[in-house]
Enzyme design. Structure first.
Site, short mmCIF file in Angstrom:
data_model
loop_
_atom_site.label_atom_id
_atom_site.label_comp_id
_atom_site.label_asym_id
_atom_site.label_seq_id
_atom_site.Cartn_x
_atom_site.Cartn_y
_atom_site.Cartn_z
CE LYS A 33 4.83 47.61 14.71
NZ LYS A 33 5.43 48.88 15.14
CB CYS A 116 12.47 51.44 13.41
SG CYS A 116 11.97 51.19 15.12
CE LYS A 150 6.69 56.62 8.64
NZ LYS A 150 5.59 56.04 9.39
O1 RRO Z 1 7.91 49.20 16.29
C1 RRO Z 1 8.42 50.27 16.67
O2 RRO Z 1 8.95 50.40 17.78
C2 RRO Z 1 8.46 51.46 15.78
C3 RRO Z 1 8.71 51.43 14.44
BR1 RRO Z 1 8.89 49.86 13.50
C4 RRO Z 1 8.85 52.63 13.70
O3 RRO Z 1 9.10 52.66 12.49
N1 RRO Z 1 8.73 53.78 14.37
C5 RRO Z 1 8.45 53.82 15.69
O4 RRO Z 1 8.35 54.92 16.26
N2 RRO Z 1 8.33 52.65 16.39
#
Ligand code: RRO
Length: 295
Positions: A33, A116, A150
């Protein structure tokens, strides 16, 4: 890596026990994560909705913070797991600090999350090639392990962002993060997610991810890691043909369970045998040779 099929960031990625289970189930490597400098609770529920064609999430970067997470990486390395640490930050120096601590704990590589779609400070980095270059360069100066970048699909020209990352020293491009999206509850007449917007993953985004990998492969020399909606070995083959040197699987773990890793690796092996190939490299980017699309 023992095979080119990794667990993507964000799925079962917060503890060494779940990550070790994924590795034991046959993943070639696991991505954690996304981890930041400080602990973070994330958004209030609802944070996840299964739309059938895909899954919409707005978790909001919940994570225990780097100081706590180094213990998980150390435990994974004691168990011989190939681990890639996903890192986020709000400034270049923060990315570099977190990446450095996770590399010191034994991470085999870092993946910088600039993408994100619903935590704006993080998502905005991936939409700006100059910021991508600045953060990548800063991290490259402070760690000696490979640095993957990414990228978000929520841009007009993903290839130019990939190029900026390559010029700044990135060792590989991971494409793509989730697609910015939303859902509305018609009875309550309001957005389903507490954060309103979220990121769509799963089968619905596979053609978008495949197109992104294809475009990036034509723009850069460094390896591309394909991710987005891969749920079968056939999907995986498409990504290799588009130019991916490795792939990541996330939502399919939720849809099909941990057996997905062996299903994909065994399917790939049989496909390569059927095509008379001895290594996966022989099919990487092969769809480009037959392309008649305008550049
Ligand atoms: O934690 C999230 O809500 C999240 C992240 Br960090 C991300 O890079 N991509 C995503 O769809 N959710």
């Amino acid at each position: 890596m023992r095979n080119p099929v990794m667990l993507s960031a964000g799925v079962l990625g917060i503890s060494h026990r779940t990550l070790r289970r994924v590795y034991e189930a046959g993943a070639g490597a696991v991505v954690t994560k996304s981890i930041g400098a400080e602990p973070r609770k994330g958004f209030k529920n609802p944070t996840l909705v299964d739309l059938g064609v895909g899954v919409l999430n707005a978790m909001g970067l919940p994570n225990p913070g780097v100081k706590e997470f180094v213990k998980e990486v150390e435990a994974l390395k004691r168990d011989g797991v190939c681990v890639i640490a996903s890192v986020y930050g709000f400034r270049a120096e923060e990315y570099a600090q977190v990446a450095g601590e996770l590399c010191d704990a034994g991470a085999d590589a870092v993946e910088l999350n600039y993408s994100c779609p619903h935590v704006s400070q993080v998502g905005l980095i991936g939409q700006n090639p100059q910021l991508v270059a600045e953060v990548t360069e800063t991290v490259k100066h402070s760690v000696s392990k490979p640095v993957y970048v990414k990228l978000t699909p929520n841009v007009t020209d993903i290839a130019s962002v990939a190029k900026a990352a390559e010029e700044a020293g990135a060792d590989a491009i991971t494409a793509i993060n989730t697609v910015r999206a939303m859902a509305i509850d018609i009875e309550f007449q309001r957005p389903v997610l507490s954060a309103v917007y979220g990121g769509l993953s799963g089968p619905a985004i596979k053609p978008i991810a495949l197109r992104a990998v294809y475009e990036i492969y034509e723009a850069v020399e460094i390896p591309v890691i394909g991710v987005g909606g891969i749920t079968s070995w056939r999907d995986a083959v498409e990504f290799f043909l588009a130019g991916a040197s490795a792939i990541q699987v996330g939502t399919a773990v939720y849809l099909k369970g941990l057996s997905i890793f062996r299903q994909i690796t065994q399917g790939l092996k049989r496909y390569l045998e059927r095509k008379g190939c001895s290594t996966i490299e022989e099919i990487v980017g092969k769809a480009h040779k037959h392309s008649s699309s305008p550049k």
